[in-house]
Design an enzyme around this catalytic site. Structure first.
Site, PDB file in Angstrom:
ATOM      1  N   LYS A  32      78.674 -16.016  -8.261  1.00  0.00           N
ATOM      2  CA  LYS A  32      79.120 -17.406  -8.121  1.00  0.00           C
ATOM      3  C   LYS A  32      79.347 -18.103  -9.469  1.00  0.00           C
ATOM      4  CE  LYS A  32      77.260 -17.716  -3.530  1.00  0.00           C
ATOM      5  NZ  LYS A  32      76.242 -16.683  -3.383  1.00  0.00           N
ATOM      6  N   ASP A  56      76.442 -10.980   7.548  1.00  0.00           N
ATOM      7  CA  ASP A  56      77.343 -12.070   7.952  1.00  0.00           C
ATOM      8  C   ASP A  56      78.803 -11.754   7.631  1.00  0.00           C
ATOM      9  OD1 ASP A  56      77.091 -12.163   5.221  1.00  0.00           O
ATOM     10  OD2 ASP A  56      76.962 -14.334   5.084  1.00  0.00           O
ATOM     11  N   ASP A  83      83.746 -13.538   5.748  1.00  0.00           N
ATOM     12  CA  ASP A  83      82.336 -13.931   5.665  1.00  0.00           C
ATOM     13  C   ASP A  83      82.218 -15.187   6.529  1.00  0.00           C
ATOM     14  OD1 ASP A  83      80.150 -15.525   4.858  1.00  0.00           O
ATOM     15  OD2 ASP A  83      80.147 -14.718   2.849  1.00  0.00           O
TER      16      ASP A  83
HETATM   17  N1  GDD Z   1      65.905 -10.179   4.386  1.00  0.00           N
HETATM   18  C1  GDD Z   1      66.547 -11.088   3.627  1.00  0.00           C
HETATM   19  N2  GDD Z   1      65.788 -11.875   2.797  1.00  0.00           N
HETATM   20  N3  GDD Z   1      67.888 -11.234   3.723  1.00  0.00           N
HETATM   21  C2  GDD Z   1      68.487 -12.170   2.945  1.00  0.00           C
HETATM   22  C3  GDD Z   1      67.764 -13.000   2.068  1.00  0.00           C
HETATM   23  C4  GDD Z   1      66.326 -12.834   2.007  1.00  0.00           C
HETATM   24  O1  GDD Z   1      65.618 -13.524   1.258  1.00  0.00           O
HETATM   25  N4  GDD Z   1      68.636 -13.840   1.463  1.00  0.00           N
HETATM   26  C5  GDD Z   1      69.864 -13.536   1.930  1.00  0.00           C
HETATM   27  N5  GDD Z   1      69.777 -12.537   2.839  1.00  0.00           N
HETATM   28  C6  GDD Z   1      70.892 -11.952   3.599  1.00  0.00           C
HETATM   29  C7  GDD Z   1      71.682 -13.007   4.375  1.00  0.00           C
HETATM   30  O2  GDD Z   1      71.193 -13.135   5.700  1.00  0.00           O
HETATM   31  C8  GDD Z   1      73.111 -12.465   4.336  1.00  0.00           C
HETATM   32  O3  GDD Z   1      73.389 -11.597   5.421  1.00  0.00           O
HETATM   33  C9  GDD Z   1      73.143 -11.655   3.050  1.00  0.00           C
HETATM   34  O4  GDD Z   1      71.785 -11.412   2.648  1.00  0.00           O
HETATM   35  C10 GDD Z   1      73.877 -12.389   1.903  1.00  0.00           C
HETATM   36  O5  GDD Z   1      73.334 -13.676   1.771  1.00  0.00           O
HETATM   37  P1  GDD Z   1      74.264 -14.981   1.801  1.00  0.00           P
HETATM   38  O6  GDD Z   1      73.368 -16.152   1.674  1.00  0.00           O
HETATM   39  O7  GDD Z   1      75.198 -14.927   2.944  1.00  0.00           O
HETATM   40  O8  GDD Z   1      75.041 -14.812   0.425  1.00  0.00           O
HETATM   41  P2  GDD Z   1      76.480 -15.322   0.039  1.00  0.00           P
HETATM   42  O9  GDD Z   1      77.434 -15.199   1.162  1.00  0.00           O
HETATM   43  O10 GDD Z   1      76.352 -16.649  -0.601  1.00  0.00           O
HETATM   44  O11 GDD Z   1      76.879 -14.266  -1.113  1.00  0.00           O
HETATM   45  C11 GDD Z   1      76.745 -12.870  -0.877  1.00  0.00           C
HETATM   46  O12 GDD Z   1      77.847 -12.383  -0.106  1.00  0.00           O
HETATM   47  C12 GDD Z   1      79.148 -12.511  -0.741  1.00  0.00           C
HETATM   48  C13 GDD Z   1      80.172 -11.926   0.219  1.00  0.00           C
HETATM   49  O13 GDD Z   1      80.251 -12.712   1.348  1.00  0.00           O
HETATM   50  C14 GDD Z   1      76.698 -12.151  -2.233  1.00  0.00           C
HETATM   51  O14 GDD Z   1      76.378 -10.801  -1.999  1.00  0.00           O
HETATM   52  C15 GDD Z   1      78.039 -12.260  -2.982  1.00  0.00           C
HETATM   53  O15 GDD Z   1      78.007 -11.486  -4.152  1.00  0.00           O
HETATM   54  C16 GDD Z   1      79.164 -11.754  -2.077  1.00  0.00           C
HETATM   55  O16 GDD Z   1      80.430 -11.916  -2.738  1.00  0.00           O
HETATM   56 MG    MG Z   2      77.334 -14.795   3.143  1.00  0.00          MG
END
Ligand code: GDD
Ligand code: MG
Length: 365
Positions: A163, A112, A222
């Site tokens: 977070k 994403d 993001d």
């Molecule tokens: N296959 C799979 N299974 N993918 C997953 C799962 C799961 O259970 N959970 C999350 N993902 C994928 C999501 O589709 C996304 O592309 C990515 O892993 C990160 O998940 P998000 O839910 O978007 O996390 P976030 O945005 O709150 O936080 C993450 O991204 C930030 C940067 O945008 C973390 O990596 C943070 O540390 C980072 O700063």
């Molecule tokens: Mg994200």
């Protein structure tokens, strides 16, 4: 350099983008009319990446295959989270272990993220530091929504906190959602079940002094929340400056920047822009005003309607003399009847019909 492998994590549930994400995964949301994942494939293919493993759930795999994206010469394979039990970020990386192999380090990226990061450079930094993991870091104003890194000398990450609570972030350097892992990291992840790389693995690697950071200053966004998604489109529209759209509509007025996909019809005295994307086959009536909005493909909008700062999902029908206000989200195939006003921050679920004015913040399900 020999070729690289990348794992794209795209199996999350995108709860913050509901109800638009009820019918499509985040990684397929259009950014100026191109699915985000398509842009990611293009970037990876131009960075010596040859193999991609998509870590997804079964529904996301179905949607991705349906889109028939160009593979850009990449060899693309899938690993699927088990039904009902998402594996988390680390669990799904572990799930990709057999396909990735143990021969060399590999890139991992969140599906994403829109970024201009130089993947090759990140990979080289990782190899030269003899790291177990090297995270691309960028600076943001509000780090608490992300994974935060505290650096020490030599770009080693001293502490990694996912977070942190408001006011508790030690720095404003965040995990950009792009990192390189040594195959040894597979040994840190349990064989089965849910595991988060941000909560459970990065902090351990930091304690062992084997986690590194690499700062970069390029484009990074993001799309996780509706306002982020609108902002990302706006930002890209500014960069593209698509001047030729002006020719598309003879009787309508255009305020740049806008982007228009194929087979779009726009009526007389209509004003489109600024910051509007119109997907394929969109039909817009007369005397309509649309600004700061994302209109997905196959949407129909009736005469005398105003859309201001909203997102309208695929195949939705918006009637005549309707007012769609800021931050409204109308999901795929929903229908808004004539003369209805939707107040700010309203969300309409897929295929729902709204026949009267809604003034409260609400989700229509
Ligand atoms: N296959 C799979 N299974 N993918 C997953 C799962 C799961 O259970 N959970 C999350 N993902 C994928 C999501 O589709 C996304 O592309 C990515 O892993 C990160 O998940 P998000 O839910 O978007 O996390 P976030 O945005 O709150 O936080 C993450 O991204 C930030 C940067 O945008 C973390 O990596 C943070 O540390 C980072 O700063
Ligand atoms: Mg994200």
């Amino acid at each position: 350099m020999s070729y690289l492998k990348a794992v794209i994590l795209a199996g999350g549930f995108a709860t913050r983008l509901r109800p638009l994400s009820c019918s499509r995964p985040k990684t397929l949301f259009p950014i100026v009319n191109k699915p985000l994942l398509q842009g990611i494939f293009e970037e990876l293919a131009s960075s010596d990446v040859e193999e991609v493993v998509l870590a997804v759930n079964a529904l996301t795999q179905f949607h991705i295959k349906q889109q028939k994206l160009s593979k850009c010469g990449l060899k693309i394979r899938y690993v699927i989270d088990p039904p009902k039990t998402p594996l988390g970020t680390a669990g799904s990386i572990k799930n990709a272990e057999k396909l990735v192999g143990h021969d060399k380090s590999f890139i991992v990226l969140n599906g994403d993220i829109l970024t201009s990061i130089d993947y090759k450079q990140l990979f080289n930094v990782h190899v030269n530091a003899d790291a177990l993991a090297t995270i691309a870091l960028c600076k943001v104003d509000n780090p608490c929504r992300y994974g935060v890194a505290e650096l020490e000398e030599g770009n080693r990450i001293k502490r990694f906190i996912e977070k942190p609570a408001e006011g508790q972030a030690p720095t404003n350097l965040i995990n950009a959602g792009v990192y390189v892992l040594s195959p040894k990291v597979f040994d840190y992840i349990p064989e089965r079940g849910y595991c988060s790389i941000e909560h459970e693995i990065f902090p351990v690697l930091a304690k062992e002094h084997r986690l590194f950071g690499h700062m970069f200053n390029g484009l990074w966004m993001d799309i996780g929340k509706p306002e982020d998604y609108l902002l990302t489109n706006k930002f890209i529209l500014d960069r593209l400056a698509l001047a030729n759209e002006l020719k598309t509509f003879k009787k309508a007025k255009v305020e740049m920047p806008i982007a228009v996909d194929t087979h779009v019809v726009v009526g007389k005295r209509t004003v489109i822009g600024p910051y509007v994307t119109l997907g394929k086959n969109v039909v817009i009536g007369d005397n309509v005003q649309i600004c700061n909005s994302i209109i997905f493909s196959d949407v129909k909008i009736g005469n005398n309607t105003i859309v201001d700062g909203a997102i309208i999902g695929e195949g939705a029908i918006v009637g005549e003399n309707v007012h769609v206000n800021k931050r409204c989200i109308i999901a795929d195939q929903a229908k808004i009847r004539d003369n209805v006003s939707l107040n700010e921050d309203l969300a309409v679920c897929p295929a729902k019909e709204v026949s009267e004015t809604i003034l409260k913040r609400n989700i229509i399900c």
